[in-house]
Motif scaffolding. Structure first.
Motif, short mmCIF file in Angstrom:
data_model
loop_
_atom_site.label_atom_id
_atom_site.label_comp_id
_atom_site.label_asym_id
_atom_site.label_seq_id
_atom_site.Cartn_x
_atom_site.Cartn_y
_atom_site.Cartn_z
N UNK A 101 0.88 -1.16 0.00
CA UNK A 101 0.00 0.00 0.00
C UNK A 101 0.92 1.22 0.00
N UNK A 102 1.00 1.89 -1.14
CA UNK A 102 1.93 3.00 -1.35
C UNK A 102 3.35 2.51 -1.07
N UNK A 103 4.04 3.05 -0.06
CA UNK A 103 5.40 2.61 0.26
C UNK A 103 5.42 1.60 1.41
N UNK A 104 4.29 1.21 1.88
CA UNK A 104 4.18 0.31 3.02
C UNK A 104 3.96 -1.12 2.53
N UNK A 105 4.66 -2.07 3.13
CA UNK A 105 4.46 -3.49 2.83
C UNK A 105 4.08 -4.21 4.11
N UNK A 106 3.00 -4.96 4.04
CA UNK A 106 2.50 -5.68 5.22
C UNK A 106 2.39 -7.16 4.86
N UNK A 107 2.88 -8.01 5.77
CA UNK A 107 2.76 -9.45 5.58
C UNK A 107 1.62 -9.96 6.46
N UNK A 108 0.74 -10.73 5.87
CA UNK A 108 -0.36 -11.34 6.60
C UNK A 108 -0.15 -12.84 6.62
N UNK A 112 -5.03 -21.46 7.23
CA UNK A 112 -5.73 -22.05 6.09
C UNK A 112 -6.83 -23.02 6.53
N UNK A 113 -6.83 -23.43 7.78
CA UNK A 113 -7.85 -24.37 8.24
C UNK A 113 -9.19 -23.70 8.52
N UNK A 114 -9.14 -22.41 8.96
CA UNK A 114 -10.40 -21.74 9.28
C UNK A 114 -10.57 -20.39 8.59
N UNK A 115 -9.56 -19.93 7.85
CA UNK A 115 -9.68 -18.69 7.09
C UNK A 115 -9.55 -17.42 7.91
N UNK A 116 -8.89 -17.48 9.06
CA UNK A 116 -8.72 -16.30 9.92
C UNK A 116 -7.29 -15.80 9.87
N UNK A 117 -7.13 -14.49 9.93
CA UNK A 117 -5.79 -13.89 9.95
C UNK A 117 -5.19 -14.11 11.33
N UNK A 118 -3.98 -14.68 11.35
CA UNK A 118 -3.29 -14.94 12.61
C UNK A 118 -2.30 -13.83 12.95
N UNK A 119 -1.59 -13.31 11.96
CA UNK A 119 -0.58 -12.27 12.20
C UNK A 119 -0.62 -11.24 11.11
N UNK A 120 -0.25 -10.03 11.49
CA UNK A 120 -0.10 -8.93 10.54
C UNK A 120 1.20 -8.24 10.89
N UNK A 121 2.15 -8.24 9.97
CA UNK A 121 3.50 -7.72 10.24
C UNK A 121 3.81 -6.62 9.25
#
Length: 127
Positions: A101-108, A112-121
């Motif tokens: 997003x613009x100059x920002x990079x985020x790793x999610x 995969x078993x339940x489709x929920x985000x565990x981490x956002x870095x």
């Protein structure tokens, strides 16, 4: 006086000071290489365990949640998905997304078993 001749296959030819010594050493080197290759040949024919094509990718259950993961990632950050990877660790499966997003990079990291985000870095923010 009679000169003593060596047998053509005698190893003493290797130590004589004659021009033929070079030929005997080359023959000995070729023989040693052949023996080494012949000894390694059974190792080259080792049995490889069978892996089905399903072993290399996400499970069917994870495939069902891939769309949920992508949707949640795009809702969290309004940007472009740069990469998507699948990671399997023992009994767990994850999808990894890198979103720009613009100059920002985020790793999610999405389960995969339940489709929920565990981490956002935030990749560049955490350096």
């Amino acid at each position: 006086m009679r000169t003593q001749r060596l047998h053509p296959l005698s190893p003493r030819h290797l130590f004589l000071r004659t021009g033929r010594r070079h030929h005997y050493r080359c023959a000995l080197a070729a023989l040693l290489i052949f023996v080494a290759c012949a000894g390694a040949l059974p190792l080259a024919q080792a049995v490889v365990p069978y892996r089905s094509p399903d072993d290399y990718g996400p499970s069917p259950q994870a495939q069902q949640h891939r769309g949920d993961c992508r949707r949640q990632v795009l809702q969290a950050v309004n940007g472009k998905i740069e990469s998507e990877d699948f990671v399997a660790r023992t009994d767990r499966e994850y999808f990894r997304y890198v979103v720009r997003q613009n100059l920002r990079e985020v790793m999610f990291i999405c389960d995969a078993r339940n489709g929920e985000i565990r981490r956002q870095i935030d990749i560049w923010g955490d350096l």
